[in-house]
Write a protein that holds these residues in place. Structure first.
Motif, PDB file in Angstrom:
ATOM      1  N   THR A   1     -12.041  38.390 -73.149  1.00  0.00           N
ATOM      2  CA  THR A   1     -13.251  38.702 -72.384  1.00  0.00           C
ATOM      3  C   THR A   1     -12.926  39.674 -71.260  1.00  0.00           C
ATOM      4  OG1 THR A   1     -14.156  36.538 -72.903  1.00  0.00           O
ATOM      5  CG2 THR A   1     -15.160  37.714 -71.083  1.00  0.00           C
ATOM      6  N   LEU A   2     -13.415  40.879 -71.398  1.00  0.00           N
ATOM      7  CA  LEU A   2     -13.186  41.940 -70.419  1.00  0.00           C
ATOM      8  C   LEU A   2     -14.369  42.037 -69.464  1.00  0.00           C
ATOM      9  CD1 LEU A   2     -11.625  44.580 -69.516  1.00  0.00           C
ATOM     10  CD2 LEU A   2     -13.096  45.780 -71.150  1.00  0.00           C
ATOM     11  N   ALA A   3     -14.101  42.109 -68.182  1.00  0.00           N
ATOM     12  CA  ALA A   3     -15.146  42.416 -67.200  1.00  0.00           C
ATOM     13  C   ALA A   3     -15.216  43.939 -67.131  1.00  0.00           C
ATOM     14  CB  ALA A   3     -14.806  41.812 -65.844  1.00  0.00           C
ATOM     15  N   PHE A   4     -16.153  44.530 -67.858  1.00  0.00           N
ATOM     16  CA  PHE A   4     -16.221  45.991 -67.895  1.00  0.00           C
ATOM     17  C   PHE A   4     -16.822  46.572 -66.625  1.00  0.00           C
ATOM     18  CE2 PHE A   4     -20.169  44.653 -69.936  1.00  0.00           C
ATOM     19  CZ  PHE A   4     -21.116  45.457 -69.319  1.00  0.00           C
ATOM     20  N   LEU A   5     -17.487  45.724 -65.829  1.00  0.00           N
ATOM     21  CA  LEU A   5     -18.045  46.166 -64.547  1.00  0.00           C
ATOM     22  C   LEU A   5     -17.820  45.062 -63.525  1.00  0.00           C
ATOM     23  CD1 LEU A   5     -19.764  48.407 -63.133  1.00  0.00           C
ATOM     24  CD2 LEU A   5     -21.741  46.979 -63.600  1.00  0.00           C
ATOM     25  N   VAL A   6     -17.168  45.408 -62.426  1.00  0.00           N
ATOM     26  CA  VAL A   6     -16.968  44.476 -61.314  1.00  0.00           C
ATOM     27  C   VAL A   6     -17.658  45.092 -60.106  1.00  0.00           C
ATOM     28  CG1 VAL A   6     -15.287  43.375 -59.792  1.00  0.00           C
ATOM     29  CG2 VAL A   6     -14.776  43.619 -62.231  1.00  0.00           C
ATOM     30  N   GLY A   7     -18.560  44.324 -59.517  1.00  0.00           N
ATOM     31  CA  GLY A   7     -19.307  44.817 -58.370  1.00  0.00           C
ATOM     32  C   GLY A   7     -18.931  44.072 -57.107  1.00  0.00           C
ATOM     33  N   LEU A   8     -18.957  44.794 -55.999  1.00  0.00           N
ATOM     34  CA  LEU A   8     -18.626  44.260 -54.686  1.00  0.00           C
ATOM     35  C   LEU A   8     -19.619  44.848 -53.694  1.00  0.00           C
ATOM     36  CD1 LEU A   8     -16.411  42.823 -52.863  1.00  0.00           C
ATOM     37  CD2 LEU A   8     -15.381  45.078 -52.683  1.00  0.00           C
ATOM     38  N   GLY A   9     -20.334  43.987 -52.994  1.00  0.00           N
ATOM     39  CA  GLY A   9     -21.277  44.445 -51.979  1.00  0.00           C
ATOM     40  C   GLY A   9     -20.920  43.850 -50.633  1.00  0.00           C
ATOM     41  N   TYR A  10     -21.171  44.601 -49.572  1.00  0.00           N
ATOM     42  CA  TYR A  10     -20.842  44.102 -48.233  1.00  0.00           C
ATOM     43  C   TYR A  10     -21.614  44.889 -47.182  1.00  0.00           C
ATOM     44  CZ  TYR A  10     -17.641  48.088 -48.487  1.00  0.00           C
ATOM     45  OH  TYR A  10     -17.107  49.345 -48.666  1.00  0.00           O
ATOM     46  N   TRP A  11     -21.714  44.287 -46.014  1.00  0.00           N
ATOM     47  CA  TRP A  11     -22.337  44.938 -44.865  1.00  0.00           C
ATOM     48  C   TRP A  11     -21.275  45.709 -44.095  1.00  0.00           C
ATOM     49  CZ3 TRP A  11     -27.404  44.991 -43.523  1.00  0.00           C
ATOM     50  CH2 TRP A  11     -28.240  44.043 -44.096  1.00  0.00           C
ATOM     51  N   GLN A  12     -21.648  46.866 -43.607  1.00  0.00           N
ATOM     52  CA  GLN A  12     -20.800  47.638 -42.703  1.00  0.00           C
ATOM     53  C   GLN A  12     -21.736  48.185 -41.630  1.00  0.00           C
ATOM     54  OE1 GLN A  12     -18.926  51.445 -43.987  1.00  0.00           O
ATOM     55  NE2 GLN A  12     -17.066  50.186 -43.896  1.00  0.00           N
ATOM     56  N   ASN A  13     -21.709  47.566 -40.449  1.00  0.00           N
ATOM     57  CA  ASN A  13     -22.657  47.856 -39.377  1.00  0.00           C
ATOM     58  C   ASN A  13     -24.067  47.613 -39.907  1.00  0.00           C
ATOM     59  OD1 ASN A  13     -20.526  48.549 -37.599  1.00  0.00           O
ATOM     60  ND2 ASN A  13     -20.426  50.559 -38.566  1.00  0.00           N
ATOM     61  N   ASP A  14     -24.945  48.610 -39.898  1.00  0.00           N
ATOM     62  CA  ASP A  14     -26.306  48.440 -40.413  1.00  0.00           C
ATOM     63  C   ASP A  14     -26.472  49.061 -41.795  1.00  0.00           C
ATOM     64  OD1 ASP A  14     -27.276  46.988 -38.294  1.00  0.00           O
ATOM     65  OD2 ASP A  14     -27.820  48.766 -37.134  1.00  0.00           O
ATOM     66  N   THR A  15     -25.421  49.068 -42.552  1.00  0.00           N
ATOM     67  CA  THR A  15     -25.432  49.687 -43.868  1.00  0.00           C
ATOM     68  C   THR A  15     -24.923  48.692 -44.904  1.00  0.00           C
ATOM     69  OG1 THR A  15     -24.965  51.818 -42.832  1.00  0.00           O
ATOM     70  CG2 THR A  15     -24.528  51.655 -45.184  1.00  0.00           C
ATOM     71  N   ILE A  16     -25.539  48.723 -46.068  1.00  0.00           N
ATOM     72  CA  ILE A  16     -25.047  47.930 -47.189  1.00  0.00           C
ATOM     73  C   ILE A  16     -24.263  48.870 -48.097  1.00  0.00           C
ATOM     74  CG2 ILE A  16     -25.663  46.585 -49.229  1.00  0.00           C
ATOM     75  CD1 ILE A  16     -28.252  45.827 -47.746  1.00  0.00           C
ATOM     76  N   ILE A  17     -23.047  48.485 -48.418  1.00  0.00           N
ATOM     77  CA  ILE A  17     -22.201  49.255 -49.324  1.00  0.00           C
ATOM     78  C   ILE A  17     -22.093  48.466 -50.627  1.00  0.00           C
ATOM     79  CG2 ILE A  17     -19.952  50.339 -49.691  1.00  0.00           C
ATOM     80  CD1 ILE A  17     -21.382  51.425 -47.207  1.00  0.00           C
ATOM     81  N   VAL A  18     -22.346  49.129 -51.736  1.00  0.00           N
ATOM     82  CA  VAL A  18     -22.170  48.524 -53.051  1.00  0.00           C
ATOM     83  C   VAL A  18     -21.166  49.374 -53.804  1.00  0.00           C
ATOM     84  CG1 VAL A  18     -23.259  47.875 -55.235  1.00  0.00           C
ATOM     85  CG2 VAL A  18     -24.528  47.630 -53.083  1.00  0.00           C
ATOM     86  N   GLU A  19     -20.066  48.750 -54.195  1.00  0.00           N
ATOM     87  CA  GLU A  19     -19.041  49.431 -54.974  1.00  0.00           C
ATOM     88  C   GLU A  19     -18.974  48.757 -56.334  1.00  0.00           C
ATOM     89  OE1 GLU A  19     -15.363  49.361 -52.818  1.00  0.00           O
ATOM     90  OE2 GLU A  19     -16.202  50.445 -51.127  1.00  0.00           O
ATOM     91  N   GLN A  20     -18.922  49.574 -57.371  1.00  0.00           N
ATOM     92  CA  GLN A  20     -18.826  49.060 -58.729  1.00  0.00           C
ATOM     93  C   GLN A  20     -17.682  49.768 -59.428  1.00  0.00           C
ATOM     94  OE1 GLN A  20     -22.927  50.295 -59.384  1.00  0.00           O
ATOM     95  NE2 GLN A  20     -23.328  48.222 -60.134  1.00  0.00           N
TER      96      GLN A  20
END
Length: 173
Positions: free
Chosen positions: A110-129
Motif C-alpha cells: 500500500t503506497l501513499a501516493f499523496l501525503v498532505g501536511l497543513g499548518y498555520w504560519q502567522n495569519d496564513t494557512i500553508i498546505v504542502e502535498q
C-alpha cells in the motif's frame, strides 16, 4: 538513522539511478498547468512537492479564519490530535496530515501516493502535498514528511490514528 546511511551500510548507491520518463514530464507539466497559483517543486523524477499558501486577509475567501484564537481553545479536545510534547496546544504547533493511498490495507504494497501536511504560519494557512508517481519517489516523499514533522509538537488528522500514521510508519521502515 536516515535512508542514506542505511543504503551506504548495505553497499547500495545513495540514490537509486533512474531516468525521467515521458510520463513523469507529463505529470510535471500537468501539475504546473492545473495548479497555477501553487508552487510546484520537483524532488526526484517521481516525486513533486506542491505548496499552496492561503492568506486570511480581508480580500481572501478565508477571512472568516481570523477567529484562530477560538481554534486554539478547542484543539486539546479533538480526539485525533496527538500531543507529542505534552505542551499546551497552539495553532502554530499543529500539523494537519492526510494521505491518499492505492489501497485500504496497511500491508506492504500500500503506497501513499499523496501525503498532505497543513499548518498555520502567522495569519496564513500553508498546505504542502507530496505526490509520487511511482514507488521510486517514495523515499523522497517519506524523507520530506519526516523532516517537516520536526517543526510541530502535535498531529491532527481524520482517521490518522488507525490508518494514515500506521501506513506512514510501515512505509518508513
Amino acid at each position: 538513522m536516515n535512508l542514506s546511511l542505511i543504503r551506504s551500510a548495505l553497499g547500495a548507491p545513495s540514490t537509486p539511478a533512474k531516468t525521467a520518463s515521458p510520463k513523469n514530464s507529463e505529470v510535471e507539466r500537468y501539475l504546473n498547468h492545473a495548479l497555477p497559483h501553487a508552487h510546484v517543486e520537483k524532488l526526484t523524477d517521481d516525486a513533486w512537492l506542491i505548496r499552496h499558501t492561503l492568506s486570511a486577509d480581508n480580500n481572501s475567501p478565508l477571512q472568516h479564519l481570523s477567529a484562530r484564537p477560538c481554534i486554539d481553545a478547542h484543539l486539546d479536545s479533538v480526539p485525533d490530535v496527538y500531543n507529542v510534547s505534552k505542551q499546551p496546544t497552539q495553532h502554530s504547533s499543529v500539523a494537519f496530515i492526510a494521505t491518499e493511498t492505492i489501497g485500504l490495507s496497511r500491508g506492504a504494497g500500500t503506497l501513499a501516493f499523496l501525503v498532505g501536511l497543513g499548518y498555520w504560519q502567522n495569519d496564513t494557512i500553508i498546505v504542502e502535498q507530496c505526490l509520487v508517481s511511482d514507488y521510486a519517489g517514495e523515499c523522497a516523499q517519506l524523507e520530506w514528511f519526516h523532516e517537516r514533522l520536526q517543526e510541530f509538537t502535535h498531529l491532527a488528522s481524520y482517521n490518522g490514528k488507525s490508518f494514515d500514521v500506521p501506513i506512514l510508519r510501515a512505509r518508513s521502515i
